[in-house]
Design a protein around this motif. Structure first.
Motif, PDB file in Angstrom:
ATOM      1  N   GLN A  87       0.859  -1.274  -0.013  1.00 34.90           N
ATOM      2  CA  GLN A  87      -0.004  -0.183  -0.021  1.00 34.90           C
ATOM      3  C   GLN A  87       0.742   1.383   0.064  1.00 34.90           C
ATOM      4  N   ARG A 126       0.692   4.231  -2.479  1.00 37.86           N
ATOM      5  CA  ARG A 126       0.589   5.866  -2.300  1.00 37.86           C
ATOM      6  C   ARG A 126       1.772   6.898  -2.471  1.00 37.86           C
ATOM      7  N   GLY A 185      -3.042  12.260  -3.496  1.00 41.51           N
ATOM      8  CA  GLY A 185      -4.314  11.847  -3.891  1.00 41.51           C
ATOM      9  C   GLY A 185      -5.119  12.663  -4.921  1.00 41.51           C
TER      10      GLY A 185
END
Length: 282
Positions: free
Chosen positions: A191, A195, A201
């Motif tokens: 993960q 990221r 984001g």
């Protein structure tokens, strides 16, 4: 040792370890301490005062790569490389924090601890703080006591012995880390790769890893996971016993080279039994 304890305390015993404000504050204090320490003492501060550099340097002693007296890269037995660890002041405290905090991390997931704090009239945060400190002090204290009770060569004070044997705990620490954090590293680590490609984001794919997802492979192969965990703990303890034995042979007077190792042997057995108990109870 203080820096490492502050980190594990924040992760394991603080009430709000995942809140962004708390994480920012901890990181700000850490960065500030490193900047001030580096400005005052230079690179020597990072070698001895940066908790993460100290930790990684100790684990790196189990690497087969080392440098000779002329600075050339050479291959060496990991245990022989480990024996070159300098007995610096604070080394016993560092291994005590690393060992005790990892043991507590397993203990706090056990059925006994969950039932205990659910039935207790005191808050869980308070109990976690006390238990973490007890585990760290107990781990470092038991090892220091076992080391100090071994006979020493003439002219060597007993209070110096724990530092001279402290490097032997490093294989146990590494074994604990593999056993306890392997699934976290594999699942959460993937993960992290995702990221890293999209840190804000925004739909980016800077590193080409934004689509990487955890496979949870170990969840579907529990026997393999259990075998790896138990093997890591056992191998770590066996390696630690070998390293401690080699150091004992070098330090003990000839007439005490067999019987003199018993106190440290008892401590090692206690660590092995306790480690396997915590592993299975969690």
């Amino acid at each position: 040792a203080v820096g490492l304890y502050a980190f594990v305390w924040f992760e394991l015993a603080y009430e709000y370890p995942t809140e962004l404000g708390s994480v920012r504050f901890w990181c700000a204090v850490y960065v500030g301490a490193m900047l001030v320490g580096g400005a005052v003492f230079g690179n020597r501060f990072y070698e001895h005062g940066d908790p993460f550099e100290v930790f990684s340097s100790l684990i790196a002693k189990l690497s087969p790569w080392a440098r000779d007296e002329e600075g050339r890269l050479v291959l060496r037995s990991p245990l022989a490389n480990l024996s070159t660890t300098a007995p610096q002041p604070g080394l016993v405290a560092v291994v005590g924090v690393l060992f005790g905090s990892t043991a507590f991390d397993s203990f706090r997931e056990s059925t006994f601890w969950v039932r205990f704090y659910q039935d207790a009239s005191i808050g869980k945060v308070y109990l976690d703080n006390v238990a973490l400190l007890v585990f760290v002090v107990l781990a470092g204290g038991l090892f220091a006591l076992g080391s100090a009770l071994t006979p020493s060569a003439e002219g060597l004070a007993r209070r110096e012995l724990p530092r001279l044997y402290a490097h032997s705990i490093i294989p146990i620490i590494l074994g604990y880390f593999v056993a306890h954090y392997l699934t976290l590293f594999v699942d959460v680590g993937t993960q992290t790769l995702a990221r890293a490609s999209d840190p804000f984001g925004k739909g980016w794919d800077i590193l080409g890893t934004a689509a990487v997802e955890p496979s949870y492979w170990f969840s579907y192969h529990p026997t393999v996971l259990a075998t790896i965990k138990v093997s890591a703990v056992v191998v770590g303890h066996v390696a630690a016993a070998v390293v401690a034995h080699d150091r004992a042979v070098a330090l003990l007077p000839r007439k005490h080279q067999v019987v003199g190792q018993i106190p440290l042997l008892v401590a090692m057995i206690a660590f092995t039994a306790g480690g396997l108990y915590l592993l299975f109870s969690a």
